[in-house]
Design an enzyme around this catalytic site. Sequence first.
Site, PDB file in Angstrom:
ATOM      1  N   ASP A 114       0.807  -1.225   0.000  1.00  0.00           N
ATOM      2  CA  ASP A 114       0.000   0.000   0.000  1.00  0.00           C
ATOM      3  C   ASP A 114       0.837   1.271   0.000  1.00  0.00           C
ATOM      4  OD1 ASP A 114      -2.245  -1.646   0.117  1.00  0.00           O
ATOM      5  OD2 ASP A 114      -2.220  -1.664   2.306  1.00  0.00           O
ATOM      6  N   LYS A 153       1.952   1.944  -5.139  1.00  0.00           N
ATOM      7  CA  LYS A 153       2.518   1.339  -6.355  1.00  0.00           C
ATOM      8  C   LYS A 153       1.623   1.571  -7.559  1.00  0.00           C
ATOM      9  CE  LYS A 153       2.505  -2.644  -4.240  1.00  0.00           C
ATOM     10  NZ  LYS A 153       2.190  -2.194  -2.880  1.00  0.00           N
ATOM     11  N   GLY A 195      -4.361  -4.437  -3.757  1.00  0.00           N
ATOM     12  CA  GLY A 195      -5.400  -3.432  -3.988  1.00  0.00           C
ATOM     13  C   GLY A 195      -4.695  -2.165  -4.402  1.00  0.00           C
ATOM     14  N   HIS A 196      -4.795  -1.819  -5.665  1.00  0.00           N
ATOM     15  CA  HIS A 196      -4.064  -0.671  -6.205  1.00  0.00           C
ATOM     16  C   HIS A 196      -5.073   0.381  -6.664  1.00  0.00           C
ATOM     17  CE1 HIS A 196      -0.599  -3.695  -7.236  1.00  0.00           C
ATOM     18  NE2 HIS A 196      -0.787  -3.536  -5.947  1.00  0.00           N
ATOM     19  N   GLN A 215       2.138  -6.134  -3.058  1.00  0.00           N
ATOM     20  CA  GLN A 215       2.589  -6.218  -1.660  1.00  0.00           C
ATOM     21  C   GLN A 215       3.905  -5.423  -1.483  1.00  0.00           C
ATOM     22  OE1 GLN A 215       1.610  -9.628  -3.124  1.00  0.00           O
ATOM     23  NE2 GLN A 215      -0.351  -8.761  -2.681  1.00  0.00           N
TER      24      GLN A 215
HETATM   25  P1  GDP Z   1      -0.647   0.180  -3.581  1.00  0.00           P
HETATM   26  O1  GDP Z   1      -1.250  -1.067  -3.040  1.00  0.00           O
HETATM   27  O2  GDP Z   1       0.829   0.255  -3.306  1.00  0.00           O
HETATM   28  O3  GDP Z   1      -0.967   0.419  -5.024  1.00  0.00           O
HETATM   29  O4  GDP Z   1      -1.288   1.370  -2.744  1.00  0.00           O
HETATM   30  P2  GDP Z   1      -2.874   1.541  -2.427  1.00  0.00           P
HETATM   31  O5  GDP Z   1      -3.533   2.012  -3.666  1.00  0.00           O
HETATM   32  O6  GDP Z   1      -3.397   0.350  -1.746  1.00  0.00           O
HETATM   33  O7  GDP Z   1      -2.810   2.671  -1.317  1.00  0.00           O
HETATM   34  C1  GDP Z   1      -2.253   3.922  -1.570  1.00  0.00           C
HETATM   35  C2  GDP Z   1      -3.371   4.971  -1.367  1.00  0.00           C
HETATM   36  O8  GDP Z   1      -2.789   6.258  -1.315  1.00  0.00           O
HETATM   37  C3  GDP Z   1      -4.362   5.033  -2.525  1.00  0.00           C
HETATM   38  O9  GDP Z   1      -5.605   5.397  -2.021  1.00  0.00           O
HETATM   39  C4  GDP Z   1      -3.796   6.116  -3.430  1.00  0.00           C
HETATM   40  O10 GDP Z   1      -4.799   6.777  -4.176  1.00  0.00           O
HETATM   41  C5  GDP Z   1      -3.229   7.051  -2.408  1.00  0.00           C
HETATM   42  N1  GDP Z   1      -2.026   7.785  -2.830  1.00  0.00           N
HETATM   43  C6  GDP Z   1      -1.025   7.384  -3.661  1.00  0.00           C
HETATM   44  N2  GDP Z   1      -0.068   8.324  -3.717  1.00  0.00           N
HETATM   45  C7  GDP Z   1      -0.460   9.328  -2.893  1.00  0.00           C
HETATM   46  C8  GDP Z   1       0.126  10.569  -2.489  1.00  0.00           C
HETATM   47  O11 GDP Z   1       1.212  10.931  -2.890  1.00  0.00           O
HETATM   48  N3  GDP Z   1      -0.597  11.338  -1.608  1.00  0.00           N
HETATM   49  C9  GDP Z   1      -1.800  10.938  -1.109  1.00  0.00           C
HETATM   50  N4  GDP Z   1      -2.410  11.747  -0.256  1.00  0.00           N
HETATM   51  N5  GDP Z   1      -2.383   9.784  -1.469  1.00  0.00           N
HETATM   52  C10 GDP Z   1      -1.706   8.980  -2.334  1.00  0.00           C
HETATM   53  P1  IMO Z   2      -0.826  -4.260  -2.187  1.00  0.00           P
HETATM   54  O1  IMO Z   2      -0.371  -4.807  -3.508  1.00  0.00           O
HETATM   55  C1  IMO Z   2      -0.950  -4.646   2.145  1.00  0.00           C
HETATM   56  C2  IMO Z   2      -1.077  -8.698   3.777  1.00  0.00           C
HETATM   57  C3  IMO Z   2      -2.337  -9.121   4.482  1.00  0.00           C
HETATM   58  C4  IMO Z   2      -1.751 -10.066   5.526  1.00  0.00           C
HETATM   59  C5  IMO Z   2      -0.635 -10.758   4.754  1.00  0.00           C
HETATM   60  C6  IMO Z   2      -1.003 -12.114   4.174  1.00  0.00           C
HETATM   61  O2  IMO Z   2      -2.109  -3.548  -2.229  1.00  0.00           O
HETATM   62  O3  IMO Z   2       0.274  -3.492  -1.537  1.00  0.00           O
HETATM   63  P2  IMO Z   2      -2.478 -12.849   2.077  1.00  0.00           P
HETATM   64  O4  IMO Z   2      -3.935 -12.633   1.783  1.00  0.00           O
HETATM   65  O5  IMO Z   2      -1.562 -12.313   1.037  1.00  0.00           O
HETATM   66  O6  IMO Z   2      -2.171 -14.270   2.431  1.00  0.00           O
HETATM   67  O7  IMO Z   2      -2.232 -12.012   3.436  1.00  0.00           O
HETATM   68  O8  IMO Z   2      -0.290  -9.874   3.703  1.00  0.00           O
HETATM   69  N1  IMO Z   2      -1.260  -8.201   2.393  1.00  0.00           N
HETATM   70  C7  IMO Z   2      -1.170  -6.915   2.051  1.00  0.00           C
HETATM   71  N2  IMO Z   2      -1.006  -5.809   2.809  1.00  0.00           N
HETATM   72  N3  IMO Z   2      -1.022  -4.541   0.809  1.00  0.00           N
HETATM   73  C8  IMO Z   2      -1.174  -5.632   0.033  1.00  0.00           C
HETATM   74  O9  IMO Z   2      -1.123  -5.575  -1.321  1.00  0.00           O
HETATM   75  C9  IMO Z   2      -1.299  -6.884   0.649  1.00  0.00           C
HETATM   76  N4  IMO Z   2      -1.474  -8.144   0.202  1.00  0.00           N
HETATM   77  C10 IMO Z   2      -1.444  -8.934   1.268  1.00  0.00           C
HETATM   78  O10 IMO Z   2      -2.985  -8.025   5.090  1.00  0.00           O
HETATM   79  O11 IMO Z   2      -1.155  -9.322   6.567  1.00  0.00           O
HETATM   80 MG    MG Z   3      -2.812  -1.686  -1.816  1.00  0.00          MG
END
Ligand code: GDP
Ligand code: IMO
Ligand code: MG
Length: 429
Positions: A13, A16, A40-41, A223
């Site tokens: 999170d 990416k 979850g992106h 991840q």
């Molecule tokens: P990922 O799993 O690495 O793709 O990250 P996620 O999408 O799960 O979580 C990142 C969250 O932060 C998302 O809701 C993005 O829209 C948001 N985000 C990404 N870059 C920035 C940033 O520079 N500033 C803020 N405020 N939000 C961001």
């Molecule tokens: P992105 O790509 C954050 C965490 C779960 C749990 C552990 C194992 O959005 O960064 P799993 O279902 O993979 O067996 O769970 O890994 N986890 C993540 N945490 N971002 C993710 O993906 C994750 N994918 C799995 O919360 O702790």
């Molecule tokens: Mg994510």
Amino acid sequence: MANVTVIGAQWGDEGKGKIVDWLASRADAVVRFQGGHNAGHTLVVGEQVYKLSLLPSGIVTGTLSIIGNGVVLDPWHLKSEIAKLESQGVVINTSNFAIADNCPLILPLHRDLDGLREQAAGAGKIGTTGRGIGPAYEDKVGRRAIRVCDLAHLDSLDAQLDRLCAHHDALRAGFGQPPVDREALLTELREIAPFVLQYAEPSWKRLQTVRKAGARILFEGAQGVLLDVDHGTYPFVTSSNTVSGTAASGSGLGPNATGFVLGIVKAYTTRVGSGPFPTELEDETGQRLGERGHEFGTVTGRKRRCGWFDAVLVRQSCAISGVTGIALTKLDVLDGFDKVRICTGYRLGGKVLDYFPSHAADQAGVEPIYEEMDGWNGTTAGARSWADLPAQAIKYIQRVQELIETPVALVSTSPEREDTILVRDPFVD
Ligand code: GDP
Ligand code: IMO
Ligand code: MG
């Protein structure tokens, strides 16, 4: 040739999806190489918000997007995610999307087992996403998996199903569950097979062809390094290797193709699920980081745990993954703090450590050593050039790169695609 591999350098999170989407318009192909729909992106483009779990983030820009063999694929989830994106106007067809035909499938029995195990573990649970990721990888390594290419041979699946069901029936019996309903499983597979097979191919070949033609390939990790099954906070990890090295094995291109390794690093730290987290803040500051950063999981909606930036962990992740440069994201979330802290080392049993130890008890026992800096007046939110950043925010970035021994290539200042500062172009390394 200038390819880029994007990986998360913390516990996932990090942002990416946003960075891959931003880079995708400069790439000719994007390939996911591990994980599954546990990811979850979130991508924000103007008024539109796209949430992707399984599809490569390049699909939104229409860039050739490939699900590589290192991914575990839930075919029913695939269908619904494609339908959702299509309803948002994203075009997905066989010329811009392909799935490696040697990709293992996540089946309903994997999701069942994930849930049963977590339930049985009670307080000791991993806190998985409940999507069957771990059990599906176990079956891959145990040589019992049903793979995408098997969907074209469902009439001769008996021996494979015998092996798979014998294993799962024994496990299910231990949980007091009935055996797998083979007929129902076969019926479901028959129904979904044509949908998946239209995209299936030996995708390493397509990647090889585009590579020979001089294409720029973007490898998209899911991840983060601290969730890596070898290098992460074991056993509180996911079941795949999330480090950059997996880009090669999980796509079918060699390690010499993976190029610039871009580590995505959040300007503070978050984690979702159980496990050690040295800089976690269970106070008002942690609450404030969570609120400002909207730290709720995309997949499960769970509240993410929040804490200060941990330079020890990120330095370790960058070293383990050979990170060439980082994208520092969510800097804007730190706007308005009087003071900001960075963890520069740990105390454990009277000793000072400059690395994160391997044993779970030691990982849980380390106490962070902090360095405090002044926060900044003014805002970084929406900044698109270095000159837009307050001087003290620049000092923070410089201190981060010094401590993690890795340069900053990009800075992200909002969820929006274009609110990104380019310091060093990863494609022209
Ligand atoms: P990922 O799993 O690495 O793709 O990250 P996620 O999408 O799960 O979580 C990142 C969250 O932060 C998302 O809701 C993005 O829209 C948001 N985000 C990404 N870059 C920035 C940033 O520079 N500033 C803020 N405020 N939000 C961001
Ligand atoms: P992105 O790509 C954050 C965490 C779960 C749990 C552990 C194992 O959005 O960064 P799993 O279902 O993979 O067996 O769970 O890994 N986890 C993540 N945490 N971002 C993710 O993906 C994750 N994918 C799995 O919360 O702790
Ligand atoms: Mg994510």
